[in-house]
Design a protein around this motif. Structure first.
Motif, PDB file in Angstrom:
ATOM      1  N   LEU A 191       0.849  -1.189   0.000  1.00 54.23           N
ATOM      2  CA  LEU A 191       0.000   0.000   0.000  1.00 54.23           C
ATOM      3  C   LEU A 191       0.883   1.236   0.000  1.00 54.23           C
ATOM      4  CD1 LEU A 191      -2.990   1.060   0.325  1.00 54.23           C
ATOM      5  CD2 LEU A 191      -2.486   1.203   2.778  1.00 54.23           C
ATOM      6  N   GLN A 192       0.599   2.171  -0.906  1.00 51.34           N
ATOM      7  CA  GLN A 192       1.334   3.433  -0.955  1.00 51.34           C
ATOM      8  C   GLN A 192       0.357   4.594  -0.991  1.00 51.34           C
ATOM      9  OE1 GLN A 192       4.980   4.200  -3.526  1.00 51.34           O
ATOM     10  NE2 GLN A 192       3.536   5.540  -4.559  1.00 51.34           N
ATOM     11  N   VAL A 193       0.695   5.642  -0.240  1.00 50.18           N
ATOM     12  CA  VAL A 193      -0.165   6.819  -0.128  1.00 50.18           C
ATOM     13  C   VAL A 193       0.656   8.067  -0.418  1.00 50.18           C
ATOM     14  CG1 VAL A 193      -1.619   8.181   1.414  1.00 50.18           C
ATOM     15  CG2 VAL A 193      -1.596   5.683   1.609  1.00 50.18           C
ATOM     16  N   ARG A 194       0.086   8.977  -1.207  1.00 45.57           N
ATOM     17  CA  ARG A 194       0.714  10.268  -1.461  1.00 45.57           C
ATOM     18  C   ARG A 194      -0.375  11.337  -1.498  1.00 45.57           C
ATOM     19  NH1 ARG A 194       4.739  11.883  -6.528  1.00 45.57           N
ATOM     20  NH2 ARG A 194       5.354  13.947  -5.747  1.00 45.57           N
ATOM     21  N   LEU A 195      -0.292  12.292  -0.573  1.00 49.42           N
ATOM     22  CA  LEU A 195      -1.336  13.296  -0.408  1.00 49.42           C
ATOM     23  C   LEU A 195      -0.732  14.686  -0.344  1.00 49.42           C
ATOM     24  CD1 LEU A 195      -3.217  11.379   2.416  1.00 49.42           C
ATOM     25  CD2 LEU A 195      -3.870  11.451   0.015  1.00 49.42           C
ATOM     26  N   LYS A 196      -1.397  15.627  -1.012  1.00 45.18           N
ATOM     27  CA  LYS A 196      -0.910  16.998  -1.032  1.00 45.18           C
ATOM     28  C   LYS A 196      -2.017  17.971  -0.627  1.00 45.18           C
ATOM     29  CE  LYS A 196       2.496  16.170  -4.707  1.00 45.18           C
ATOM     30  NZ  LYS A 196       2.969  16.582  -6.050  1.00 45.18           N
ATOM     31  N   SER A 197      -1.597  19.080  -0.010  1.00 45.08           N
ATOM     32  CA  SER A 197      -2.499  20.168   0.347  1.00 45.08           C
ATOM     33  C   SER A 197      -1.778  21.495   0.167  1.00 45.08           C
ATOM     34  CB  SER A 197      -2.963  20.049   1.807  1.00 45.08           C
ATOM     35  OG  SER A 197      -3.766  18.916   2.004  1.00 45.08           O
ATOM     36  N   ALA A 198      -2.538  22.583  -0.047  1.00 44.95           N
ATOM     37  CA  ALA A 198      -1.939  23.915  -0.048  1.00 44.95           C
ATOM     38  C   ALA A 198      -1.435  24.225   1.353  1.00 44.95           C
ATOM     39  CB  ALA A 198      -2.969  24.955  -0.482  1.00 44.95           C
ATOM     40  N   TYR A 199      -0.251  24.838   1.442  1.00 46.95           N
ATOM     41  CA  TYR A 199       0.335  25.157   2.748  1.00 46.95           C
ATOM     42  C   TYR A 199      -0.098  26.570   3.143  1.00 46.95           C
ATOM     43  CZ  TYR A 199       3.712  25.121   6.532  1.00 46.95           C
ATOM     44  OH  TYR A 199       4.298  25.140   7.772  1.00 46.95           O
ATOM     45  N   PRO A 200      -0.993  26.701   4.104  1.00 47.45           N
ATOM     46  CA  PRO A 200      -1.666  27.987   4.346  1.00 47.45           C
ATOM     47  C   PRO A 200      -0.762  29.093   4.866  1.00 47.45           C
ATOM     48  CG  PRO A 200      -2.218  26.421   6.061  1.00 47.45           C
ATOM     49  CD  PRO A 200      -1.475  25.652   5.021  1.00 47.45           C
ATOM     50  N   PHE A 201       0.380  28.757   5.473  1.00 49.25           N
ATOM     51  CA  PHE A 201       1.199  29.799   6.097  1.00 49.25           C
ATOM     52  C   PHE A 201       2.182  30.434   5.129  1.00 49.25           C
ATOM     53  CE2 PHE A 201      -0.192  26.696   9.183  1.00 49.25           C
ATOM     54  CZ  PHE A 201      -1.145  27.488   9.786  1.00 49.25           C
ATOM     55  N   ALA A 202       2.081  30.007   3.842  1.00 48.48           N
ATOM     56  CA  ALA A 202       2.733  30.744   2.780  1.00 48.48           C
ATOM     57  C   ALA A 202       1.652  31.359   1.895  1.00 48.48           C
ATOM     58  CB  ALA A 202       3.637  29.832   1.966  1.00 48.48           C
ATOM     59  N   THR A 211       2.737  23.863  -1.920  1.00 48.39           N
ATOM     60  CA  THR A 211       2.108  22.602  -1.539  1.00 48.39           C
ATOM     61  C   THR A 211       2.915  21.869  -0.476  1.00 48.39           C
ATOM     62  OG1 THR A 211       1.120  22.327  -3.728  1.00 48.39           O
ATOM     63  CG2 THR A 211       1.383  20.337  -2.404  1.00 48.39           C
ATOM     64  N   SER A 212       2.216  21.307   0.511  1.00 48.35           N
ATOM     65  CA  SER A 212       2.832  20.372   1.459  1.00 48.35           C
ATOM     66  C   SER A 212       2.433  18.958   1.060  1.00 48.35           C
ATOM     67  CB  SER A 212       2.374  20.670   2.888  1.00 48.35           C
ATOM     68  OG  SER A 212       0.962  20.617   2.989  1.00 48.35           O
ATOM     69  N   GLU A 213       3.242  17.982   1.487  1.00 48.96           N
ATOM     70  CA  GLU A 213       3.056  16.616   1.003  1.00 48.96           C
ATOM     71  C   GLU A 213       3.351  15.602   2.095  1.00 48.96           C
ATOM     72  OE1 GLU A 213       4.749  14.954  -2.930  1.00 48.96           O
ATOM     73  OE2 GLU A 213       6.133  14.189  -1.395  1.00 48.96           O
ATOM     74  N   VAL A 214       2.570  14.538   2.103  1.00 42.67           N
ATOM     75  CA  VAL A 214       2.890  13.364   2.906  1.00 42.67           C
ATOM     76  C   VAL A 214       2.891  12.145   1.988  1.00 42.67           C
ATOM     77  CG1 VAL A 214       0.499  12.827   3.575  1.00 42.67           C
ATOM     78  CG2 VAL A 214       2.372  12.078   5.018  1.00 42.67           C
ATOM     79  N   LYS A 215       3.888  11.283   2.165  1.00 46.12           N
ATOM     80  CA  LYS A 215       4.010  10.103   1.324  1.00 46.12           C
ATOM     81  C   LYS A 215       4.556   8.961   2.152  1.00 46.12           C
ATOM     82  CE  LYS A 215       6.107   8.398  -2.978  1.00 46.12           C
ATOM     83  NZ  LYS A 215       6.987   8.734  -4.127  1.00 46.12           N
TER      84      LYS A 215
END
Length: 442
Positions: A191-202, A211-215
């Motif tokens: 199982l592999q996961v890769r998720l991105k979101s806009a980084y609000p403090f920039a 974008t911030s990312e978790v993988k």
């Protein structure tokens, strides 16, 4: 003032990272049902009973005992063509409101967030004799790919989401007599996961928010089991079980520069324990005439076991290295019901159709922007063509109609962050699924 901002940043960054890990389970929260072109045609009614296709082993490995002697190989492909548009309004609060000078609100639509997908699966069986049967399957039981427009209104809660899985499942089945068969199998799953979101403090009203990312990825193990019972001629009942698979995703969390609050880009190693839920399938098949068979299935998926995800450092000893609290999913169990039928048009052609209804484990109280899912109706049809005793082709089609769907991320919602803001929206979705398979008996 800078210290206060940095403190708020730490708290909010932790919440963002946690919500992104939550997105991993949200994304994997819906199993890919499209594992068989044969049973696609009946909305998966009867998928835990024996039939011409050995793809039923995904739901009930005991059905292998209906494959006969020798080697049988099947290749299935499902083409999922979804459409999902989110139309809502983001209202900034806290630090996002401050950093954007009060102009961070947006009603920009998502565009079509759903990505088309090809879902392959392969099955093999070998009947050693009248009693012993061996099987092997390769499937993709979990998966997701969504990608809204880069600067849409919900970007602080999600940008792209990707989940990928591969499951190898060797199985052995034993036929005790003409009435009863049983089977056991092993699951080996990546199982592999890769998720991105806009980084609000920039955040900025003059440029695209970074974008911030978790993988992360993991290999986990589980089991399958099943029985088939034929109490009288023409009647069959099948019960299948796919166990939970325990995953310890290992990877990283990346946040970009946030100069407005004195933070540079950083990369942190993380681990997250995620358990995919077990599934129980109860199916029945009743012969009405020599040409007509009635099929039914009830399926239960234990999504409520996904209650809490705990994070730790990659060294395996540090608990919550970023100070993150535990996450409560609050999922409900999932249910799927379907009925269908088959009609042998002639010796070469079989027609089938079915209708199903799926109860989602997610409701508006916890619905996220990553996978805005809801209850849905399945309408399906299909056919098989058998030009020879050894060769056969299957076609299946399903049209999915979701219930009216709303997103309401505000106070009380598990994704809500007071330093980001609120997001409310309506979702317009539909899905078309086309599938085909080839099977050959050596």
């Amino acid at each position: 003032m800078v210290w206060a901002k940095n403190k708020a940043l730490l708290i909010t960054t932790s919440a963002i990272a946690l919500s992104m890990v939550a997105g991993a389970a949200h994304a994997g929260g819906f199993a890919l049902r499209e594992q068989s072109a044969y049973y696609q045609g009946t909305s998966f009614a009867g998928n835990g009973t024996t039939g011409d296709s050995i793809s039923s082993m995904f739901w009930n490995p005991a059905t292998l005992t209906g494959a006969g002697h020798g080697l049988t190989v099947e290749s299935h492909s499902a083409f999922i063509v979804p459409q999902s548009d989110i139309d809502g309004t983001f209202t900034p609060q806290g630090l996002v409101n401050t950093l954007t000078g009060g102009f961070g609100g947006s009603s920009a639509p998502s565009g079509d967030i759903a990505s088309d997908a090809w879902i392959p699966s392969t099955y093999m069986s070998y009947g050693l004799n009248d009693d012993w049967y061996f099987g092997f399957a390769i499937n993709t039981p979990f998966g997701l790919s969504t990608k809204p427009e880069q600067s849409w209104a919900g970007q602080y809660y999600s940008r792209s989401s990707e989940v990928f899985s591969v499951n190898a499942n060797p199985t052995v089945a034993y036929k005790f007599n003409d009435m009863f068969s049983a089977a056991l199998g092993l699951q080996v799953e990546y199982l592999q996961v890769r998720l991105k979101s806009a980084y609000p403090f920039a955040a900025s009203v003059t440029s695209t928010v970074p974008t911030s990312e978790v993988k992360g990825g993991s290999v986990g193990f589980g089991a399958t089991a099943g029985v088939t019972i034929k109490p009288i001629e023409g009647t069959e009942i099948g019960v299948g079980f796919r166990s939970a698979v325990f995953h310890e995703l290992e990877g990283h969390f990346i946040n970009p520069n946030a100069p407005a609050v004195g933070v540079t880009s950083s990369r942190a190693g993380i681990k997250a324990n995620i358990i995919t839920p077990e599934m129980v399938t109860l199916s029945a098949k009743q012969r009405i005439t020599d040409k007509i068979r009635l099929l039914g299935t009830v399926e239960w998926t234990n999504w409520s076991r996904l209650g809490t995800v705990k994070l730790k450092g990659t060294d395996g000893t540090t608990t919550n290295p970023t100070g993150l609290p535990d996450l409560h999913f609050n999922y409900e169990d999932g249910w799927f019901f379907s009925v269908g039928g088959e009609y042998d048009w002639n010796e070469q052609v079989t027609l089938r159709a079915g209708v199903g209804y799926e109860l989602s484990p997610i409701d508006e109280d916890i619905r996220s922007t990553r996978l805005p899912d809801n209850d849905r109706l399945w309408l399906s049809a299909g056919m098989s063509w058998k030009p020879s005793e050894k060769l056969a082709f299957d076609l299946g089609y399903s049209h999915l109609i979701p219930a009216d769907t709303k997103i309401n991320i505000g106070p009380g919602h598990q994704d809500y962050n007071a330093n980001i803001g609120t997001y409310t929206a309506s979702v317009d979705s539909q899905v078309n699924i086309f599938s085909a398979s080839l099977r050959y008996k050596f």
